[in-house]
Design a protein around this motif. Structure first.
Motif, short mmCIF file in Angstrom:
data_model
loop_
_atom_site.label_atom_id
_atom_site.label_comp_id
_atom_site.label_asym_id
_atom_site.label_seq_id
_atom_site.Cartn_x
_atom_site.Cartn_y
_atom_site.Cartn_z
N GLU A 56 -65.19 -73.10 -28.73
CA GLU A 56 -65.58 -72.47 -29.94
C GLU A 56 -64.71 -72.44 -31.10
O GLU A 56 -63.67 -71.78 -30.73
CB GLU A 56 -66.16 -71.01 -29.71
CG GLU A 56 -66.78 -70.22 -30.85
CD GLU A 56 -67.23 -68.84 -30.60
OE1 GLU A 56 -66.86 -68.39 -29.62
OE2 GLU A 56 -67.55 -68.44 -31.64
N ASP A 102 -70.15 -71.56 -33.79
CA ASP A 102 -70.63 -70.29 -34.25
C ASP A 102 -70.94 -70.30 -35.57
O ASP A 102 -70.14 -70.95 -36.76
CB ASP A 102 -69.36 -69.46 -34.06
CG ASP A 102 -69.47 -67.89 -34.78
OD1 ASP A 102 -70.42 -67.68 -35.35
OD2 ASP A 102 -69.09 -67.14 -33.67
N ASN A 108 -69.39 -68.54 -38.26
CA ASN A 108 -67.78 -68.66 -38.49
C ASN A 108 -67.98 -70.03 -39.51
O ASN A 108 -67.15 -70.07 -40.24
CB ASN A 108 -67.22 -69.24 -37.28
CG ASN A 108 -67.06 -67.97 -36.37
OD1 ASN A 108 -66.97 -66.81 -36.76
ND2 ASN A 108 -66.40 -68.42 -35.18
N HIS A 156 -73.44 -69.36 -31.48
CA HIS A 156 -73.15 -68.02 -31.85
C HIS A 156 -73.68 -67.67 -33.00
O HIS A 156 -73.38 -68.33 -34.19
CB HIS A 156 -71.79 -67.66 -31.86
CG HIS A 156 -71.34 -67.23 -30.35
ND1 HIS A 156 -69.86 -67.45 -30.38
CD2 HIS A 156 -72.08 -66.95 -29.41
CE1 HIS A 156 -69.87 -66.93 -28.88
NE2 HIS A 156 -70.93 -66.88 -28.45
N GLU A 196 -74.44 -62.18 -31.35
CA GLU A 196 -73.29 -61.47 -30.99
C GLU A 196 -72.94 -60.09 -31.72
O GLU A 196 -73.05 -60.37 -32.88
CB GLU A 196 -71.83 -62.31 -31.19
CG GLU A 196 -71.59 -63.64 -30.25
CD GLU A 196 -70.14 -64.05 -30.79
OE1 GLU A 196 -70.06 -64.69 -31.87
OE2 GLU A 196 -69.37 -64.07 -29.99
#
Lengths: 278, 120
Positions: free
Chosen positions: A144, A177, A180, A208, A250
């Motif tokens: 990740e 992610d 992110n 994510h 998450e």
């Protein structure tokens, strides 16, 4: 657990298991997969009861490591690798995941995931540590990329080239992610879809999705705030290019009421076109 | 200060020391962003310590993240429990926070002594 997946082996929408929301997670009727912080899984002895119950119900549980420090210049700690492998066996997990980051150096713990310089030397360090880890793991690993508040001064590669090279050389899967991707693009003044267009999306094991907030003029990927609409829109952009087999919410603190969490899970289902799990 | 020709290990160590131990920021990094990251790490640390020490954190109300950050700024973590223990021992405490500290410091023998102590 492979028998429990739906269309073309997808898991659809899931949520990260945390002790504080164990009751909420256990009550989700359509949940096919979840994630647990690998370091919190006992290496031997019985699997914690709430996780054992999920496993018996056919829900896949993925150990997600946060303290292996795969990007550390030093070799990964064999005890930490052994623990991750034990967690995978304990949970009969289909895969494990960890970060392209480092969390300690020079005997000091940073307390969070720190970015690597995007240099050849750092690629070599990550690749060597991933290989050491893969040698002990009973299942594949997904890597990740993290949200970085700062960059190193002398990057040689851009993010897409850096990540693609690590994935190519390790044969690892990608845990993308999307929050992110959003955070980094926003903080660097870039277009998040530019990165999506250059990543090997066919290697995405799962995605994510998380919330964040702006602080000191920087967007922080906090996991303690609501998922912004912009992140959900990016989920849709991603799925239009290549829909991943699974997406996971998450949440790591300031847990909202169950209705709010359900609404967020439903919004991820809508954005990705997967069935609701609530 | 580290230079680009230093090894990755040295450069990572210098960066972590700047983020958690009050060391100077290595050359070339954006000092504003490193400071933002440093403060984000302290906020995260303060909420982790608060999970182990809820009464201690609650006794400072909204000031907790600031109180913790001032104490922790130049003290690298020794783990959330140990950080809370050291902080609790260094400050005047409310009754609830003092009880929490006493409970965390208790052993079978301190508990036995408390039971044997005559009640007022």
């Amino acid at each position: 657990m492979t028998g429990s997946t739906g269309e073309a082996g997808s898991y659809g929408v899931g949520i990260g298991w945390r002790p504080e929301i164990a009751g909420f997670v256990a009550a989700l009727p359509g949940l096919r997969f979840t994630e647990v912080i690998a370091e919190s899984v006992p290496a031997s002895g019985p699997v914690p009861a709430p996780l054992a119950t999920l496993r018996e119900a056919g829900t896949a549980v993925i150990p997600h490591g946060v303290r292996l420090s795969l990007g550390g210049a030093e070799p990964v700690d064999p005890a930490r690798v052994a623990h991750l492998a034990a967690a995978a066996r304990q949970l009969d997990a289909p895969l494990v995941s960890e970060h392209i980051a480092f969390v300690r150096a020079g005997g000091l713990e940073a307390g969070h995931l720190l970015p690597l310089p995007r240099s050849r030397e750092a690629v070599d360090a990550v690749v060597a540590n991933v290989a050491r880890t893969q040698a002990e793991l009973p299942v594949p690993i997904a890597l990740e990329p993290i949200a970085a508040i700062f960059d190193w001064p002398d990057d040689e590669l851009d993010e897409a080239a850096f990540l693609s090279e690590i994935l190519d050389r390790t044969g690892a899967l990608l845990l993308l992610d999307i929050a992110n991707v959003y955070a980094n693009a926003r903080n660097r003044g870039a277009e998040p879809t530019d990165l999506l267009d250059r990543l090997p999306l066919d290697r995405v094991a799962y995605v994510h999705v998380a919330g964040g907030a702006e602080h000191d003029g920087i967007y922080h990927d906090t996991h303690t705030h609501a998922v912004p609409q912009e992140v959900l829109d990016l989920v849709t952009e991603l799925c239009a290019r290549h829909r991943p087999p699974a997406l996971l919410l998450e949440r790591d603190g300031h847990y909202p009421p169950a209705d709010t969490l359900r609404t967020e899970l439903d919004a991820i289902a809508t954005a990705s076109g997967y069935p609701v799990v609530t | 200060m580290t230079r680009p020709e230093d090894s990755l290990a040295e450069r990572q160590a210098a960066l972590v020391a700047a983020l958690v131990a009050g060391a100077p920021i290595p050359d070339g990094f954006d000092p504003r962003l490193i400071d933002t990251a440093r403060r984000a790490l302290l906020r995260k640390r303060s909420s982790e310590v608060a999970r182990h020490w809820p009464m201690l954190a609650a006794s400072f109300g909204e000031r907790w993240p600031t109180v913790f950050a001032e104490w922790a700024e130049a003290r690298p973590t020794r783990g959330s429990f140990q950080d809370g223990l050291a902080l609790a021992r260094s400050l005047p405490l409310t009754d609830l926070a003092a009880e929490e500290l006493a409970a965390h410091q208790s052993t079978p023998w301190t508990r036995l002594l408390r039971r044997l102590r005559p009640r007022p």
